[in-house]
Design a protein around this motif. Structure first.
Motif, PDB file in Angstrom:
ATOM      1  N   ALA A   1      54.938 -31.080  32.534  1.00  8.53           N
ATOM      2  CA  ALA A   1      54.936 -31.526  33.929  1.00  8.53           C
ATOM      3  C   ALA A   1      54.596 -30.376  34.875  1.00  8.53           C
ATOM      4  O   ALA A   1      53.805 -30.540  35.818  1.00  8.53           O
ATOM      5  N   ALA A   2      55.178 -29.203  34.644  1.00  8.32           N
ATOM      6  CA  ALA A   2      54.935 -28.064  35.540  1.00  8.32           C
ATOM      7  C   ALA A   2      53.480 -27.605  35.479  1.00  8.32           C
ATOM      8  O   ALA A   2      52.845 -27.361  36.518  1.00  8.32           O
ATOM      9  N   LEU A   3      52.959 -27.461  34.268  1.00  7.15           N
ATOM     10  CA  LEU A   3      51.562 -27.039  34.139  1.00  7.15           C
ATOM     11  C   LEU A   3      50.618 -28.096  34.697  1.00  7.15           C
ATOM     12  O   LEU A   3      49.601 -27.774  35.326  1.00  7.15           O
ATOM     13  N   SER A   4      50.934 -29.367  34.488  1.00 10.96           N
ATOM     14  CA  SER A   4      50.102 -30.437  35.032  1.00 10.96           C
ATOM     15  C   SER A   4      50.072 -30.370  36.552  1.00 10.96           C
ATOM     16  O   SER A   4      48.997 -30.445  37.166  1.00 10.96           O
ATOM     17  N   PHE A   5      51.241 -30.207  37.159  1.00  8.62           N
ATOM     18  CA  PHE A   5      51.292 -30.131  38.623  1.00  8.62           C
ATOM     19  C   PHE A   5      50.482 -28.944  39.140  1.00  8.62           C
ATOM     20  O   PHE A   5      49.701 -29.074  40.091  1.00  8.62           O
TER      21      PHE A   5
ATOM     22  N   LEU B   1      50.246 -29.546  24.192  1.00 10.45           N
ATOM     23  CA  LEU B   1      51.690 -29.331  24.072  1.00 10.45           C
ATOM     24  C   LEU B   1      52.374 -30.511  23.396  1.00 10.45           C
ATOM     25  O   LEU B   1      53.313 -30.343  22.615  1.00 10.45           O
ATOM     26  N   ASP B   2      51.893 -31.716  23.687  1.00  9.64           N
ATOM     27  CA  ASP B   2      52.463 -32.897  23.042  1.00  9.64           C
ATOM     28  C   ASP B   2      52.215 -32.859  21.535  1.00  9.64           C
ATOM     29  O   ASP B   2      53.113 -33.134  20.726  1.00  9.64           O
ATOM     30  N   GLU B   3      50.990 -32.519  21.148  1.00  8.03           N
ATOM     31  CA  GLU B   3      50.666 -32.464  19.721  1.00  8.03           C
ATOM     32  C   GLU B   3      51.458 -31.366  19.010  1.00  8.03           C
ATOM     33  O   GLU B   3      51.884 -31.525  17.865  1.00  8.03           O
ATOM     34  N   LEU B   4      51.688 -30.244  19.719  1.00  4.77           N
ATOM     35  CA  LEU B   4      52.465 -29.169  19.104  1.00  4.77           C
ATOM     36  C   LEU B   4      53.895 -29.608  18.819  1.00  4.77           C
ATOM     37  O   LEU B   4      54.530 -29.133  17.873  1.00  4.77           O
ATOM     38  N   GLY B   5      54.417 -30.515  19.648  1.00  4.48           N
ATOM     39  CA  GLY B   5      55.783 -30.970  19.450  1.00  4.48           C
ATOM     40  C   GLY B   5      55.974 -31.784  18.191  1.00  4.48           C
ATOM     41  O   GLY B   5      57.111 -31.990  17.743  1.00  4.48           O
TER      42      GLY B   5
ATOM     43  N   THR C   1      50.872 -36.258  38.253  1.00  3.81           N
ATOM     44  CA  THR C   1      51.797 -35.765  37.237  1.00  3.81           C
ATOM     45  C   THR C   1      52.868 -36.803  36.930  1.00  3.81           C
ATOM     46  O   THR C   1      53.214 -37.030  35.753  1.00  3.81           O
ATOM     47  N   VAL C   2      53.409 -37.443  37.961  1.00  6.87           N
ATOM     48  CA  VAL C   2      54.432 -38.474  37.737  1.00  6.87           C
ATOM     49  C   VAL C   2      53.859 -39.623  36.908  1.00  6.87           C
ATOM     50  O   VAL C   2      54.495 -40.119  35.966  1.00  6.87           O
ATOM     51  N   ALA C   3      52.634 -40.072  37.256  1.00  7.45           N
ATOM     52  CA  ALA C   3      52.010 -41.161  36.501  1.00  7.45           C
ATOM     53  C   ALA C   3      51.773 -40.752  35.051  1.00  7.45           C
ATOM     54  O   ALA C   3      52.030 -41.537  34.117  1.00  7.45           O
ATOM     55  N   ALA C   4      51.289 -39.526  34.843  1.00  9.50           N
ATOM     56  CA  ALA C   4      51.026 -39.060  33.475  1.00  9.50           C
ATOM     57  C   ALA C   4      52.314 -38.937  32.672  1.00  9.50           C
ATOM     58  O   ALA C   4      52.374 -39.335  31.492  1.00  9.50           O
ATOM     59  N   MET C   5      53.355 -38.390  33.298  1.00 10.80           N
ATOM     60  CA  MET C   5      54.614 -38.217  32.572  1.00 10.80           C
ATOM     61  C   MET C   5      55.271 -39.563  32.279  1.00 10.80           C
ATOM     62  O   MET C   5      55.945 -39.720  31.249  1.00 10.80           O
ATOM     63  N   PHE C   6      55.104 -40.527  33.175  1.00 13.55           N
ATOM     64  CA  PHE C   6      55.620 -41.867  32.880  1.00 13.55           C
ATOM     65  C   PHE C   6      54.952 -42.430  31.622  1.00 13.55           C
ATOM     66  O   PHE C   6      55.619 -42.985  30.744  1.00 13.55           O
ATOM     67  N   CYS C   7      53.634 -42.269  31.535  1.00 14.39           N
ATOM     68  CA  CYS C   7      52.917 -42.751  30.350  1.00 14.39           C
ATOM     69  C   CYS C   7      53.351 -41.986  29.105  1.00 14.39           C
ATOM     70  O   CYS C   7      53.512 -42.567  28.022  1.00 14.39           O
ATOM     71  N   TYR C   8      53.557 -40.685  29.262  1.00 13.26           N
ATOM     72  CA  TYR C   8      53.985 -39.867  28.122  1.00 13.26           C
ATOM     73  C   TYR C   8      55.341 -40.324  27.601  1.00 13.26           C
ATOM     74  O   TYR C   8      55.544 -40.513  26.390  1.00 13.26           O
ATOM     75  N   VAL C   9      56.279 -40.508  28.529  1.00 13.47           N
ATOM     76  CA  VAL C   9      57.615 -40.953  28.129  1.00 13.47           C
ATOM     77  C   VAL C   9      57.560 -42.368  27.552  1.00 13.47           C
ATOM     78  O   VAL C   9      58.267 -42.694  26.596  1.00 13.47           O
ATOM     79  N   LEU C  10      56.671 -43.200  28.121  1.00 12.92           N
ATOM     80  CA  LEU C  10      56.571 -44.583  27.668  1.00 12.92           C
ATOM     81  C   LEU C  10      56.186 -44.659  26.195  1.00 12.92           C
ATOM     82  O   LEU C  10      56.887 -45.289  25.389  1.00 12.92           O
ATOM     83  N   TYR C  11      55.088 -44.017  25.821  1.00 14.63           N
ATOM     84  CA  TYR C  11      54.671 -44.156  24.426  1.00 14.63           C
ATOM     85  C   TYR C  11      55.539 -43.335  23.481  1.00 14.63           C
ATOM     86  O   TYR C  11      55.629 -43.636  22.288  1.00 14.63           O
ATOM     87  N   SER C  12      56.220 -42.311  24.019  1.00 14.08           N
ATOM     88  CA  SER C  12      57.140 -41.546  23.172  1.00 14.08           C
ATOM     89  C   SER C  12      58.393 -42.364  22.863  1.00 14.08           C
ATOM     90  O   SER C  12      58.844 -42.421  21.716  1.00 14.08           O
ATOM     91  N   GLN C  13      58.951 -43.009  23.889  1.00 15.69           N
ATOM     92  CA  GLN C  13      60.161 -43.791  23.691  1.00 15.69           C
ATOM     93  C   GLN C  13      59.893 -45.066  22.902  1.00 15.69           C
ATOM     94  O   GLN C  13      60.759 -45.538  22.160  1.00 15.69           O
ATOM     95  N   LEU C  14      58.713 -45.639  23.097  1.00 13.65           N
ATOM     96  CA  LEU C  14      58.361 -46.827  22.331  1.00 13.65           C
ATOM     97  C   LEU C  14      57.952 -46.488  20.899  1.00 13.65           C
ATOM     98  O   LEU C  14      57.762 -47.395  20.085  1.00 13.65           O
TER      99      LEU C  14
END
Length: 684
Positions: free
Chosen positions: A107-111, A137-141, A373-386
Motif C-alpha cells: 500500500a505504501a509503495l503504491s501510494f 511483493l504479492d508473489e514473494l509472499g 491504492t484503496v481500490a487496488a488493496m481492496f481487490c488484493y484483500v478480496l482475492y486473498s481472503q476468497l
C-alpha cells in the motif's frame, strides 16, 4: 459549420467502421507490435518464464510510431524497473515473512508511486511500475524460502526485460525514422489541402448526394487535421537530428515547411467553409497539382524547394477569395525558405522539471494516489481472503484503468469492459478451436501474432477507441498464454476475465463516489489560457513563432472540445449543469469561428487591436464594461481600432466582416436557444 463541441468524442455504431479505417502507418505499426508480441511469446516459452501474458502486454506500452522514442522509452523503462526491483528486494527483507507488513508495504509503495505518477512526467508508465511492485511483493509472499524468492524477483525483472529487449531490436531494424514520419505527415496534409480546395468547388452543389458526402468528409478530415496541431511534427524533426535521418542544415527548412503547411491548411479551410472565399477552377487546378507534386517529393524522402506557382490575376476575385489565393501563393512559393529574421523570434520556453508546477499544492494528486491504492488493496484483500488467485487480474486492472478525472476513468472503464468482453470471446474461441491443434511453438507464435495484430489495430488507431484495443490484448493474452506452453484450461480464462470485470467495477465505484474530480476545473483553466494564447499570438512579429503558436492554440481548442465531450461519462452528481456546458460550448464555437480571421489578420498586421476586441467580445468583458450588447461592443471596438490605411484595405475589411458576421450568428443562435429554454421551463 464545424461539428458542435461536445459531440466529437461520442462514437456511435455508425462511427465504428470509420474509426477502424486504415490510415498511413497504421498497418505498419500493428505489424510491428504483433511481431514483438510473437517473439516475446517465443522467448518466454523457451525459457519458461512465468506471466508470459503480462510480458506480451507490456509491449503495447513500449512502442511509439518512430524508432527513436521507442528505443529511448524502452531503455528508460528497463533502468527504472531495475531500480524498482532493487527497492523491492530491500523491502522484501523486512516484509516477506509477515503478511501484515507485506500488505502495508504494498500500500505504501503504491501510494508513493501513484503520487509521483500523477504529479510528474512519469505519468505514462508510473501506474505500470506501481502494479509491478505490488504484484512482485504479492508473489514473494507465496514462496516458501529465500532462494525461491530471489528467483521470483529475477523472473519479475525478466517479465519486463524480455519484451523491452525484443522491442529495441525490432524497432532498430523495422521502425520508421522520425524524418520519414514527418515527411509522410506533411505529404498527407498537403494532399488534404489540395482535396479541400477541390471539394470547395463542389460545396455549392446540393443535387449530387455523393458530392455532398465528399465535401462533408473532407471538411471533417481537415478539421481533425488542424486539431492535431504541429507538436508531434516538431518532436519528430528534433529526433531526426538525434538519429541522423536529417542533417542539421535541413531542419530549419523542414520547420518552415511545417509552418507553411499550417498556412496552406487554414487557407484551404477558409475556402471550404466560406462561399465567398472559394477559388475558380483556373486557380484550384494549378494549386492542387503543385501541392500533389510537393507531397510526392516528401514521399521520396526529400522536400520541395524553389517552387514556382503560376496563377491568373487575382484582382477580379472577391476579397476573401483573393486572401486565399494570396496566402496560398505566398505559403507555397516560400514553403521551405526559413525566415531570415531569426533574431526577432521569441526565446524558447523553459522546460519544466520532473514534477509538475502544482505537484505539492494540488490535493488531487494525493487523492488520486489514495483512491487508486484503496481500490487496488481492496481487490488484493478480496482475492486473498476468497482464496481465489485466478481473479488476481482485478488487482492489475485497477492500475490500468484509473485516471485523474472521473470522466476519463469512466470512459476508459467503458472501453475496457467492451474490450474485455471482445478479448474474452476471442481468447476462449482460440482455446476451444485453435489451441488443441497447435503442435509447436511456431503455432503459438502465429496465434499470438494474429491476436496482437487485431488488438494493435484498435489500440494504435483513434484515441476514442484505443483503450478497448489495450484491453482486448490483455484479456486475449491472459487466455491463450497460461504458461510456458499453450493453455487449455477454460477456468483460467474465466477467472481472469471475471477479475478484470471486478477491477473495473471497483474503480468505477471508488472514483465516482470518493472525491470525484470533474473535467470542469481543467476546462475553465485551459479555456482562460487559450484566450490569452490567442491574445499573445496576435502580437508576435515573427511569422514562424506566430504560426507555431496558432497551431498550438487550435490543437488546444480541439482538446477542450474533447474534454467537454468526455463529460457525458460523468455521473449526474459530478457533471456541471446544462447552462455551464452551453456557455463553454458557445465560447469554443466563437473561438473556432475566429481562428481563421485572427490568424490571417495577424499574418498581415501583427499587433492589430481589432483582434483584442474580438477576444473581449468572446469573453464578454467589453459588453459588461460598457453596458452594450455583445454585437454592438464588437463592432464599435473594431471600428475604433482601424488605422487610416486599413480602413480602405479590402482584405482587412473582409476579415473584419467575416469575424463579426460569424460572431453575430453564433450570438443570435445562443440567444434564441436561451429564449427557447426559458419559455419551455417557465412557470405556467
Amino acid at each position: 459549420m464545424a461539428q458542435p463541441a461536445g459531440d466529437l468524442a461520442r462514437p456511435g455504431a455508425a462511427d465504428i467502421l470509420k474509426l477502424l479505417a486504415p490510415y498511413p502507418g497504421r498497418a505498419q505499426m500493428a505489424l510491428r507490435i504483433a511481431l514483438i508480441c510473437a517473439l516475446t511469446a517465443y522467448v518466454t516459452s523457451a525459457y519458461g518464464t512465468p506471466e508470459a501474458a503480462i510480458s506480451a502486454y507490456v509491449v503495447f506500452f513500449l512502442n511509439r510510431p518512430d524508432r527513436v522514442l521507442s528505443v529511448v522509452l524502452g531503455s528508460a523503462l528497463l533502468v527504472l524497473v531495475t531500480l524498482i526491483i532493487g527497492v523491492v528486494v530491500v523491502v522484501a527483507m523486512f516484509a516477506l515473512d509477515d503478511p501484515l507488513w507485506r500488505v502495508a508495504c504494498i500500500a505504501a509503495l503504491s501510494f508513493a508511486l501513484l503520487f509521483v505518477t500523477s504529479a510528474s512526467k512519469l505519468r505514462p508508465v508510473g501506474a505500470i511500475i506501481a502494479m509491478i511492485v505490488g504484484f512482485a511483493l504479492d508473489e514473494l509472499g507465496s514462496v516458501p524460502f529465500g532462494e525461491v524468492a530471489t528467483r521470483a524477483l529475477l523472473y519479475a525483472w525478466l517479465m519486463v526485460a524480455i519484451p523491452i529487449a525484443i522491442s529495441i531490436g525490432v524497432n532498430l531494424l523495422f521502425a520508421p525514422s522520425p524524418r520519414k514520419l514527418a515527411g509522410r505527415e506533411l505529404a498527407r496534409r498537403l494532399r488534404l489541402a489540395a482535396r479541400s480546395l477541390q471539394a470547395a468547388g463542389l460545396a455549392d452543389s446540393t443535387d449530387n448526394i455523393e458530392s455532398t458526402d465528399h465535401v462533408d468528409t473532407t471538411r471533417d478530415a481537415l478539421a481533425t487535421c488542424l486539431r492535431e496541431g504541429d507538436a508531434e511534427l516538431g518532436t519528430w524533426l528534433k529526433l531526426s537530428v538525434v538519429d541522423g535521418s536529417s542533417a542539421r542544415a535541413d531542419v530549419g527548412a523542414l520547420r518552415q515547411a511545417v509552418s507553411s503547411t499550417l498556412a496552406i491548411l487554414l487557407a484551404a479551410d477558409l475556402a471550404l467553409r466560406e462561399p465567398s472565399a472559394r477559388l475558380p477552377a483556373s486557380f484550384v487546378q494549378p494549386i492542387a497539382t503543385t501541392l500533389e507534386d510537393m507531397a510526392r517529393m516528401f514521399d521520396m524522402g526529400g522536400y520541395p524547394v524553389d517552387i514556382e506557382l503560376k496563377l491568373p490575376e487575382a484582382s477580379a476575385l472577391l476579397p476573401l477569395a483573393r486572401i486565399v489565393a494570396e496566402d496560398l501563393r505566398r505559403a507555397i512559393t516560400g514553403f521551405a525558405v526559413p525566415d531570415a529574421v531569426k533574431e526577432t523570434a521569441p526565446p524558447a520556453a523553459k522546460r519544466g522539471g520532473f514534477f509538475l508546477p502544482d505537484a505539492f499544492t494540488n490535493r488531487d494528486h494525493v487523492r488520486y494516489a489514495l483512491k487508486t491504492t484503496v481500490a487496488a488493496m481492496f481487490c488484493y484483500v478480496l482475492y486473498s481472503q476468497l482464496d481465489w488467485p485466478g481473479i488476481h487480474t482485478c488487482f492489475i486492472t485497477v492500475y490500468m484503468v484509473s485516471l485523474g478525472t472521473t470522466a476519463e476513468t469512466v470512459e476508459k472503464m467503458t472501453l475496457r469492459i467492451v474490450g474485455c468482453l471482445i478479448g474474452a470471446v476471442l481468447g476462449i474461441a482460440a482455446i476451444v478451436h485453435l489451441v488443441p491443434a497447435l503442435t509447436s511453438v511456431a503455432g503459438l507464435m502465429a496465434l499470438v501474432f494474429v491476436g496482437a495484430w487485431l488488438s494493435a489495430w484498435v489500440a494504435f488507431g483513434s484515441p476514442r477507441i484505443a483503450y478497448a484495443g489495450f484491453q482486448i490484448a490483455l484479456v486475449f493474452f491472459m487466455c491463450v498464454l497460461q504458461g510456458a506452453a499453450p493453455g487449455y484450461d477454460l477456468t483460467v480464462a474465466r477467472d481472469r476475465t471475471i477479475g478484470i470485470l471486478i477491477g473495473n467495477v471497483v474503480v468505477y465505484l471508488v472514483f465516482t463516489r470518493v472525491w470525484p474530480v470533474s473535467v470542469a476545473g481543467r476546462v475553465d483553466a485551459t479555456l482562460g489560457a487559450l484566450q490569452q494564447q490567442w491574445a499573445r499570438l496576435t502580437k508576435l512579429a515573427h511569422a514562424g513563432a506566430r504560426r507555431t503558436q496558432a497551431a498550438s492554440a487550435i490543437a488546444q481548442r480541439g482538446a477542450l472540445e474533447q474534454d467537454l465531450a468526455l463529460m457525458h461519462y460523468e455521473p449526474s452528481w459530478v457533471r456541471p449543469d446544462a447552462q455551464w456546458l452551453a456557455e463553454r460550448r458557445s465560447t469554443l464555437a466563437k473561438l473556432n469561428a475566429l481562428e481563421e480571421p485572427m490568424f490571417l489578420l495577424a499574418e498581415r498586421q501583427p499587433g492589430d487591436a481589432t483582434i483584442d476586441g474580438w477576444l473581449e467580445r468572446v469573453a464578454g468583458v467589453a459588453a459588461s464594461a460598457s453596458g452594450q450588447t455583445p454585437a454592438q461592443t464588437g463592432a464599435a471596438g473594431s471600428a475604433d481600432t482601424l488605422s487610416p490605411d486599413a480602413t480602405n484595405n479590402d482584405a482587412y475589411n473582409a476579415l473584419q466582416n467575416l469575424a463579426n458576421t460569424r460572431l453575430t450568428q453564433l450570438e443570435r443562435a445562443a440567444s434564441n436557444h436561451a429564449a427557447k429554454d426559458f419559455s419551455t421551463h417557465a412557470p405556467a
